[in-house]
Design a protein around this motif. Sequence first.
Motif, PDB file in Angstrom:
ATOM      1  N   LYS A   1       0.761  -1.040  -0.002  1.00 31.77           N
ATOM      2  CA  LYS A   1      -0.183  -0.195   0.041  1.00 31.77           C
ATOM      3  C   LYS A   1       0.927   1.247  -0.068  1.00 31.77           C
ATOM      4  O   LYS A   1       0.475   2.103  -0.666  1.00 31.77           O
ATOM      5  CB  LYS A   1      -1.033   0.135   1.111  1.00 31.77           C
ATOM      6  N   ALA A   2       1.870   1.278   0.669  1.00 35.98           N
ATOM      7  CA  ALA A   2       2.722   2.271   0.768  1.00 35.98           C
ATOM      8  C   ALA A   2       3.486   2.720  -0.770  1.00 35.98           C
ATOM      9  O   ALA A   2       3.589   3.825  -1.148  1.00 35.98           O
ATOM     10  CB  ALA A   2       4.003   1.926   1.752  1.00 35.98           C
ATOM     11  N   THR A   3       3.740   1.544  -1.337  1.00 36.12           N
ATOM     12  CA  THR A   3       4.402   1.696  -2.602  1.00 36.12           C
ATOM     13  C   THR A   3       3.282   2.401  -3.665  1.00 36.12           C
ATOM     14  O   THR A   3       3.713   3.250  -4.518  1.00 36.12           O
ATOM     15  CB  THR A   3       4.600   0.272  -3.254  1.00 36.12           C
ATOM     16  N   LEU A   4       1.985   2.086  -3.588  1.00 35.09           N
ATOM     17  CA  LEU A   4       1.005   2.603  -4.240  1.00 35.09           C
ATOM     18  C   LEU A   4       0.585   3.941  -3.716  1.00 35.09           C
ATOM     19  O   LEU A   4      -0.250   4.643  -4.290  1.00 35.09           O
ATOM     20  CB  LEU A   4      -0.210   1.675  -4.123  1.00 35.09           C
TER      21      LEU A   4
ATOM     22  N   LYS B   1      10.924   6.278   5.590  1.00 38.98           N
ATOM     23  CA  LYS B   1      10.532   6.938   4.380  1.00 38.98           C
ATOM     24  C   LYS B   1       9.570   8.266   4.517  1.00 38.98           C
ATOM     25  O   LYS B   1       9.518   8.900   3.781  1.00 38.98           O
ATOM     26  CB  LYS B   1      10.132   6.042   3.425  1.00 38.98           C
ATOM     27  N   ALA B   2       8.706   8.177   5.549  1.00 40.32           N
ATOM     28  CA  ALA B   2       7.719   9.091   5.721  1.00 40.32           C
ATOM     29  C   ALA B   2       8.352  10.156   6.568  1.00 40.32           C
ATOM     30  O   ALA B   2       7.414  11.044   6.831  1.00 40.32           O
ATOM     31  CB  ALA B   2       6.523   8.210   6.232  1.00 40.32           C
ATOM     32  N   GLY B   3       9.605  10.151   6.906  1.00 35.87           N
ATOM     33  CA  GLY B   3      10.076  11.241   7.919  1.00 35.87           C
ATOM     34  C   GLY B   3       9.824  11.266   9.332  1.00 35.87           C
ATOM     35  O   GLY B   3       9.973  12.218  10.006  1.00 35.87           O
ATOM     36  N   GLN B   4       9.085  10.138   9.571  1.00 36.81           N
ATOM     37  CA  GLN B   4       8.739   9.829  11.002  1.00 36.81           C
ATOM     38  C   GLN B   4      10.120   9.501  11.855  1.00 36.81           C
ATOM     39  O   GLN B   4       9.874   8.076  12.467  1.00 36.81           O
ATOM     40  CB  GLN B   4       7.524   8.984  11.112  1.00 36.81           C
ATOM     41  N   ILE B   5      11.136  10.068  12.128  1.00 37.84           N
ATOM     42  CA  ILE B   5      12.201   9.651  12.541  1.00 37.84           C
ATOM     43  C   ILE B   5      12.036   9.037  14.157  1.00 37.84           C
ATOM     44  O   ILE B   5      12.443   7.916  14.443  1.00 37.84           O
ATOM     45  CB  ILE B   5      13.879  10.498  12.566  1.00 37.84           C
ATOM     46  N   PRO B   6      11.668   9.911  14.871  1.00 38.75           N
ATOM     47  CA  PRO B   6      11.445   9.256  16.260  1.00 38.75           C
ATOM     48  C   PRO B   6      10.577   7.822  16.558  1.00 38.75           C
ATOM     49  O   PRO B   6      10.908   7.109  17.162  1.00 38.75           O
ATOM     50  CB  PRO B   6      10.666  10.384  17.052  1.00 38.75           C
ATOM     51  N   ALA B   7       9.623   7.760  15.696  1.00 36.98           N
ATOM     52  CA  ALA B   7       8.805   6.825  15.689  1.00 36.98           C
ATOM     53  C   ALA B   7       9.627   5.730  15.212  1.00 36.98           C
ATOM     54  O   ALA B   7       9.363   4.584  15.616  1.00 36.98           O
ATOM     55  CB  ALA B   7       7.446   6.975  14.960  1.00 36.98           C
ATOM     56  N   ALA B   8      10.113   5.696  14.060  1.00 35.09           N
ATOM     57  CA  ALA B   8      11.116   4.788  13.606  1.00 35.09           C
ATOM     58  C   ALA B   8      12.206   4.278  14.580  1.00 35.09           C
ATOM     59  O   ALA B   8      12.349   3.057  14.659  1.00 35.09           O
ATOM     60  CB  ALA B   8      11.746   5.279  12.024  1.00 35.09           C
ATOM     61  N   ILE B   9      12.616   5.155  15.071  1.00 39.43           N
ATOM     62  CA  ILE B   9      13.618   4.934  16.358  1.00 39.43           C
ATOM     63  C   ILE B   9      12.845   4.099  17.346  1.00 39.43           C
ATOM     64  O   ILE B   9      13.488   2.930  17.794  1.00 39.43           O
ATOM     65  CB  ILE B   9      14.283   6.146  17.079  1.00 39.43           C
TER      66      ILE B   9
END
Length: 174
Positions: free
Chosen positions: A104-107, A140-148
Amino acid sequence: MQLTRLLQVFTVAAFLGATTAAWAGPEEDYRKGLNARAANDVVGAMASFTAALDSDPGHADAAFERGRLLLLIGEPLNAIADFTTAVIGNPGNGQAYALRGQAKATLGDGKGAAADFDKAIDVSPADFEVYVRRATYRLKAGQIPAAIEDLEKAQELSTPANAAEIGRTLDKLR
């Protein structure tokens, strides 16, 4: 007369045996697909998983595996359909939700992707890979703190070798 009847019985038995051997069934096709995938035979794997699904359209494992291949070859829309079949057949398959989220992210369906990544973690909270997949999406969505946060949880759940690799990624993000 008995010889003719005996020949008819043998002919029917031979036909039934050949028919049974020719139609392997969904489980046999699924196993063939796994073997082909392990041998890096994408075409053979795709054909086998498709044969399993032709025989049993609700075969969750074959749908999951074919979905993985479809995502790999750049067919995210078709992959979503297969991952949906996989989660209907096995609602506890967090990987299917996570990979559907990736498709879904790819689309460009960010909202749908986020929902699938969250569901993947809800149903498979001990699977470090679903955290890594969601972390990748969040990066990829720029959500760095959540990704960490996701990577820290993945590191906690993973094997020592994977934890070390995740740690190197975390060092770069911090």
